[in-house]
Design an enzyme around this catalytic site. Sequence first.
Site, PDB file in Angstrom:
ATOM      1  N   GLY A 155       0.825  -1.204   0.000  1.00 16.48           N
ATOM      2  CA  GLY A 155       0.000   0.000   0.000  1.00 16.48           C
ATOM      3  C   GLY A 155       0.864   1.261   0.000  1.00 16.48           C
ATOM      4  O   GLY A 155       0.982   1.932   1.020  1.00 16.48           O
TER       5      GLY A 155
ATOM      6  N   GLU B 269      17.829  -3.930  -2.382  1.00 20.05           N
ATOM      7  CA  GLU B 269      17.905  -5.128  -3.204  1.00 20.05           C
ATOM      8  C   GLU B 269      18.690  -4.865  -4.475  1.00 20.05           C
ATOM      9  O   GLU B 269      18.347  -3.991  -5.244  1.00 20.05           O
ATOM     10  CB  GLU B 269      16.491  -5.597  -3.553  1.00 20.05           C
ATOM     11  CG  GLU B 269      16.468  -6.990  -4.142  1.00 20.05           C
ATOM     12  CD  GLU B 269      17.172  -8.020  -3.274  1.00 20.05           C
ATOM     13  OE1 GLU B 269      18.371  -8.255  -3.518  1.00 20.05           O
ATOM     14  OE2 GLU B 269      16.550  -8.567  -2.344  1.00 20.05           O
TER      15      GLU B 269
ATOM     16  N   ASN C  42      11.261   4.310 -15.539  1.00 18.88           N
ATOM     17  CA  ASN C  42      12.567   4.424 -16.185  1.00 18.88           C
ATOM     18  C   ASN C  42      13.050   5.865 -16.263  1.00 18.88           C
ATOM     19  O   ASN C  42      14.255   6.121 -16.324  1.00 18.88           O
ATOM     20  CB  ASN C  42      12.527   3.753 -17.562  1.00 18.88           C
ATOM     21  CG  ASN C  42      12.587   2.234 -17.412  1.00 18.88           C
ATOM     22  OD1 ASN C  42      12.537   1.717 -16.289  1.00 18.88           O
ATOM     23  ND2 ASN C  42      12.711   1.518 -18.519  1.00 18.88           N
ATOM     24  N   GLU C  43      12.099   6.797 -16.209  1.00 23.08           N
ATOM     25  CA  GLU C  43      12.505   8.206 -16.154  1.00 23.08           C
ATOM     26  C   GLU C  43      13.109   8.522 -14.784  1.00 23.08           C
ATOM     27  O   GLU C  43      14.070   9.280 -14.676  1.00 23.08           O
ATOM     28  CB  GLU C  43      11.304   9.111 -16.454  1.00 23.08           C
ATOM     29  CG  GLU C  43      10.882   9.093 -17.925  1.00 23.08           C
ATOM     30  CD  GLU C  43      10.339   7.742 -18.386  1.00 23.08           C
ATOM     31  OE1 GLU C  43       9.654   7.064 -17.601  1.00 23.08           O
ATOM     32  OE2 GLU C  43      10.636   7.357 -19.537  1.00 23.08           O
TER      33      GLU C  43
END
Lengths: 381, 392
Positions: free
Chosen positions: B127, B244, B376-377
Site C-alpha cells: 500500500g 535489493e 525508467n525516467e
Amino acid sequence: MDFTLDSEQTALRDAVRGLLGKAYGSSETRREITKTDPGWDEKTWQRLAEMGALGLPFAEEDGGFGAGPVEVSIVAEEIGRVIAPEPYVEAIVLAGSLVAAAGTAEQRAEIIGALAEGQLVPAFAHTEPGSRYSESATGVTASGSGSDWTLTGVKEPVLGGARADVLVVSAAVDGGTGLFLVQGDAAGLTRTSYATFDGGRAAHVAFDGTPATPLGEAGVDQSAAIAQAIAAAQIAYGHEALGAMAFALETTTDYLKSRKQFGVPLMTFQALTFRAADMYVSLELARSTVTWATLVLLDGSDEADVLEAASRAKLQVSKAGRHIGKEAIQLHGGIGMTAEYSVGHYMSRLTAIDHALGDGRHHLAALSSALDGHDVVEPLP
Amino acid sequence: MRLQLSDEDVAFRDEMREFFTTKIPQHIRDTVAARRELSKEQIVESMQVMNAAGIAVPNWPVEWGGKDWTPLQRHIWHEEMQLAGVMPPLAFNASMVGPVIAAFGSQELKERFLPQTANLDIWWSQGFSEPDAGSDLASLRTTAVREGDEYVVNGQKTWTTLGQYGDWIFTLVRTDPEAKKQAGISFLLIDMTSPGLTVRPIELIDGGHEVNEVFFDNVRVPAENLVGEENKGWDYAKFLLGNERVGVAPVGSSKRTLAAAKEYAKTAGPGGSSLLDDPLLAAEIAELENDLLALELTALRVVANSADGKPHPASSVLKLQGTVLQQAVTELWVDLAGPDAVATGAGEGSNVPDLARTATTNYLNYRKASIYGGSNEVQRQIIAGTILGLRG
C-alpha cells in the site's frame, strides 16, 4: 568469477595513465603530433617500451613479459582515454600476436624482443581493396618454395603501413591464406602513406615480386592463427573504445555542469541530462561485454568461444561508440564540432575503431547466422 | 580477473538447477512456460516448496530463515529459478515487508509475522502508491491519526498488485501532517479484513485483473502494528526499495522467454518453415541475445562488487535496461504470432498455437515494467544525478 583488477594490474593502469596523461595532457599536443609522420610520438613509444607495456602479451622466452589479455586491455583502455595515436593494438596485439602465434622460434626471438623494446614496429598488411572484412587473402599472392618466396599484389588500407619496420603480410597460397614477413626496405615494395580522418596513417602497399619470408611453416594455411589474432585485436580495440567513451562522457558531463545558457547551467535541462544518463547506460553495458570477452580470451580453452566473444564485444562497442560519440558532440553544441576541442576527435577515433576488423553490422550478421547453435547465451563456463 | 565460477559456486549452481527443475511442480512451470497467469494456489505452492527447502527468503537474516549466501550465490539462485520457469518468491513478502520487519520491527512483530510471511501463509499487499502519489511517492495523503492505542486510517491506495489475494497490507501513511513531506510518514501493517477497508479491482489494457484500489474509511488499526518508530516510515521505504540489488533486472526470465521465441520461430513460417530464414528477424533476435548478455554481465559485476552493502549505482542501469529488454522480448512475441496475435480469446477448437494466443496480452501487460518500481525516467534521473552529478 571476478571482474576486478588485482594490485599489480591497478599499478600498471596507474603507471600507463600517468605516462599517457603527461604525453597527451592537452589535446593540442595530440593535434601537433598527428600532423607530421609517422602520426605518433616515437619518444612516447619508447617510454611505453621502458615501462614494459609493449611486451606484455608475449612469452618471456620470446623476449616478452609473460602477462596476458587483461594487462593488454589495461594499456589499450588508457590509450583510448587520451586517444593516443601510438599503434598499440595494431603493432602489439595484431602484428605481434601473429608473429608470436605463427612464427618459428628464430623469428620470434628476432622480432618479439625488439618489438617489446620499442626498436622494431611491425604492421599487419591484410586488408585488400574491395575485400571488406574478409579474413582471407586473395589479391596478394605468394609464390616460391622453402624459404624463398615472393609476393605480388596490393594491400590497402594498411594501418601504419609506411612506418612499419617489418610487415606481416597475408597472401594467397595453395592451401589457403599464408603469412609472410616483408622487410620495410625490401625490393619491389612500394608504400604510399596518407592521413586517416582520426589522425592516424594508412598506406597503399604494393608488392611486385617482393621477397618475403614465410612466417612459420612455408606455404601452409594460417587462417586459424589470423582469426585468433584478429579476435584478440577486436577485443583490445573494445578496451580502447571504452577508454575513449568514458572520457567522452566525462567531458560531456563536465560541460553540462559548467556551460550556461539562458542564465542557467545546461544540466538544468532534463532533455540533456537524460541523454547523458543513456550514454552512461551504453558505456556500462559495453564495459561488461568487453571485459567479459577479455576473460574469455584469458581462459582461452576454446578458440571458437574466443571468436564468438570478440564478435559480441565488437557489436556492443559499435552500438555504444556510435551512440556516445554522436551524443557527446550534440550535447556540447557547436564547440563539439571544432578541431580545437577534444570531443570531436573522440568520435572520430570511435568511428575508426568501429570500422576496424568488422563493424557492428558485420558482427551482428555473424551472430545471426549462428542463432541455432545455442538455446540461451551462457556467459560463464 | 577470472571468468570461471569457483568450484563451490559451480556446485551451488548445480544444486539450484537440480532443485528448481525437479522440485517445483511441473504444472506450475508449464503455466509459466505457456506465459499464462499463475493462480493464487500455484504461487503459494511454489513459494512453500522453496520455503520447506529453506530457500524462499535467503536475503533475510539467518535467524529468520535467511541464508548466509554471497551476493553472487543469491544471483545464481535467482537466475536458475527464472531459467527453470519458476516464479520468484512473492516480492511483497520476500523482498519488501519481510526485510523491513526483520530490520526495524519489534521482536513481537517479528515473531508474529516473519515465519508466516516466509511461508506465504500471510499474503501481503503493498500500500504505497496513491492517485496523486506515483513516482512522487512522498506526496502521499492517506492519514493515520492516533486515538488511544489505535490508529484511525483514512484515504486511498492504488495499483495494489494482486490485492484481491491479500490478507494484510503494508502501508505508508501520513502520521504528522505538519512535517515536511518525507518526515511525517509511518510504516503501518493493516489487516485487510478490517471493517472500513475495501478493495476494488482495476481492469487493465490486457483485460486482466492484476491491480486494485484499496480504500480506507475510518479503519482502526492497533498501534502495535506500527513498524519501528512513528514518522520514520520514509526511511524504511527507502530501505525497502533500495536494499535489493539481486534480481533488479529480470535477466533469466527474459533469456528463457527469448529462447522460447527462437524455438517457436523455427516452425512458425508458412507451411511450418522457419522464420529465422528472414535475416531481419534473425538479426533482431541475435541483437536481443547480445543485449541480454551485456545486461547479465552487468548484473554479475554489480553483485560481485557489493561487499560493502551499499546500493551499487549501476542498479539503476539494471532496472532501466532490464525492463527495456523484457518489453522488447514481449514485443518480439507479438511479431512472431503475426496474424494469430489477435486470437487472445481463442479456446478449444482453435488452430492458433497457445503461445500465439498469449503473446499480445503479455506485450500489453508488460508495459507496466518500465513504470513500476521507479519508472525508467526516475532511473534516468538517478543515473544523471547520483552517478553523473548532473543536478538541475
